[in-house]
Design an enzyme around this catalytic site. Structure first.
Site, short mmCIF file in Angstrom:
data_model
loop_
_atom_site.label_atom_id
_atom_site.label_comp_id
_atom_site.label_asym_id
_atom_site.label_seq_id
_atom_site.Cartn_x
_atom_site.Cartn_y
_atom_site.Cartn_z
N ASN A 19 0.75 -1.35 0.01
CA ASN A 19 -0.02 0.06 -0.02
C ASN A 19 0.83 1.14 0.09
O ASN A 19 0.69 2.17 -0.45
CB ASN A 19 -0.89 -0.09 1.21
CG ASN A 19 -2.37 -0.64 0.94
OD1 ASN A 19 -2.89 -0.37 0.18
ND2 ASN A 19 -2.40 -2.00 1.37
N MET A 74 0.54 -3.16 12.31
CA MET A 74 0.05 -4.42 12.97
C MET A 74 0.34 -4.05 14.65
O MET A 74 0.72 -4.87 15.33
CB MET A 74 0.64 -5.58 12.64
CG MET A 74 0.50 -5.94 11.12
SD MET A 74 -1.33 -6.02 10.52
CE MET A 74 -1.61 -7.58 11.24
N HIS A 124 -8.35 -1.52 5.80
CA HIS A 124 -8.99 -2.87 6.45
C HIS A 124 -9.22 -3.77 5.29
O HIS A 124 -10.19 -3.26 4.46
CB HIS A 124 -9.80 -2.84 7.63
CG HIS A 124 -10.32 -4.39 8.21
ND1 HIS A 124 -9.32 -4.82 8.99
CD2 HIS A 124 -11.13 -5.06 8.04
CE1 HIS A 124 -9.74 -5.87 9.30
NE2 HIS A 124 -11.03 -6.04 8.66
C1 GRF Z 1 -3.51 -4.93 3.53
O1 GRF Z 1 -4.29 -5.84 3.35
C2 GRF Z 1 -4.05 -4.06 4.49
O2 GRF Z 1 -5.33 -3.81 4.30
C3 GRF Z 1 -3.97 -4.55 5.93
O3 GRF Z 1 -2.84 -5.16 5.96
C4 GRF Z 1 -2.25 -5.33 4.47
C5 GRF Z 1 -1.00 -4.62 4.21
O4 GRF Z 1 -0.45 -5.11 3.21
N1 GRF Z 1 -4.27 -3.56 6.84
P1 GRF Z 1 1.09 -4.07 2.72
O5 GRF Z 1 1.96 -3.97 3.93
O6 GRF Z 1 0.55 -2.78 2.45
O7 GRF Z 1 1.41 -4.76 1.56
#
Ligand code: GRF
Length: 204
Positions: free
Chosen positions: A16, A89, A108
Site C-alpha cells: 500500500n 500491526m 482494512h
Molecule cells: C493490507 O491487506 C491492509 O489492508 C492490511 O494489511 C495489509 C498490508 O499490506 N491492513 P501491505 O503491507 O500494504 O502490502
C-alpha cells in the site's frame, strides 16, 4: 493548494505504501515512513523512493503507552497533517488515537463491518459471501470500527483460494487508498461526530 504532509506507518510488506508512492499525488508530501518492525520490507520501498525512514521497535518498550508516546513524538516531529496506517500491526492506545482524531486513517481488507480482525479473506471464504473487498476508514478506539470513507468491492469466485482472493482485494486496496488521501489533501474529507464527510455530505 498547499501539499498535505503525511506520515505512513507500516509493519511489513508495504504494497500500500508503494501504491501511495506510485500515485505521485502532487498534493501529497510523504514526510516519513515509520515501522515498528526493523526488518519490514516496506522500509526498502521507502528508501528506494528517498523517503526518510524511522524504526520504532515495539519490543524495546516496556508497555503500549511508552511505545505510543515515542511513536507520537516521531510523527509530530515530521508535522504530519494526516497519519496513514498501511499494514501497521499494532493496536493503538485511546490517547494516541484521540491526539490524531480526524487525521488518522487505516485500510482494512474487508467490507466493514463484516470480518473485523485478522484472516479476513479466510473469514470471507468460510462465510461463503459472493462479494468481498476493502475499507478505508477513520480510526477510532474500537478496532476496525471507525467511520468508513471508501470501500472497494471485488467478486468472490466459488473456487477461490485465500491467496487469489487476497490478491484481488489488494489490487483494489491500491486504488482506494491513494484516492482517499487525495480527497483529504483537497480538503474535501473530514470527520465530525464519528461520521466521515465528503464534500459536506455524510458517507454511510
Ligand atoms: C493490507 O491487506 C491492509 O489492508 C492490511 O494489511 C495489509 C498490508 O499490506 N491492513 P501491505 O503491507 O500494504 O502490502
Amino acid at each position: 493548494m498547499e501539499k498535505l504532509a503525511i506520515v505512513v506507518l507500516i509493519s511489513g510488506r508495504g504494497s500500500n505504501l508503494q501504491a501511495i508512492i506510485d500515485a505521485a499525488d502532487p498534493l501529497v508530501d510523504i514526510r516519513a515512513v515509520i515501522s515498528n518492525r526493523p526488518h519490514a520490507q516496506g522500509l526498502h520501498i521507502a528508501t528506494q523512493a528517498g523517503i526518510p525512514c524511522e524504526i520504532i521497535d515495539h519490543t524495546q518498550f516496556a508497555n503500549r503507552d511508552t511505545f505510543d508516546t515515542a511513536l507520537q513524538n516521531c510523527i509530530d516531529h515530521y508535522q504530519a497533517q494526516l497519519v496513514v496506517l498501511a499494514g501497521f500491526m499494532r493496536i493503538l492506545t485511546p490517547d494516541f488515537i484521540q491526539h490524531y482524531a480526524g487525521r488518522l486513517i487505516n485500510i482494512h481488507p474487508s467490507l466493514l463491518p463484516a470480518f473485523k480482525g485478522l484472516h479476513t479473506h479466510r473469514q470471507a471464504l468460510q462465510a461463503g459471501v459472493t462479494e468481498h473487498g476493502a475499507t478505508v476508514h477513520f480510526v477510532t478506539p474500537e478496532l476496525d470500527s471507525g467511520a468508513p470513507i471508501l470501500q472497494g468491492r471485488v467478486p468472490v469466485y466459488p473456487d477461490d483460494t485465500e491467496e487469489q482472493l487476497a490478491q484481488r482485494v489488494l489490487d483494489i486496496e491500491h486504488q482506494i487508498y491513494p484516492q482517499v488521501i487525495h480527497w483529504f489533501a483537497e480538503q474535501r474529507l473530514y470527520l465530525q461526530a464519528q461520521t466521515a464527510y465528503l464534500d459536506n455530505k455524510p458517507i454511510n
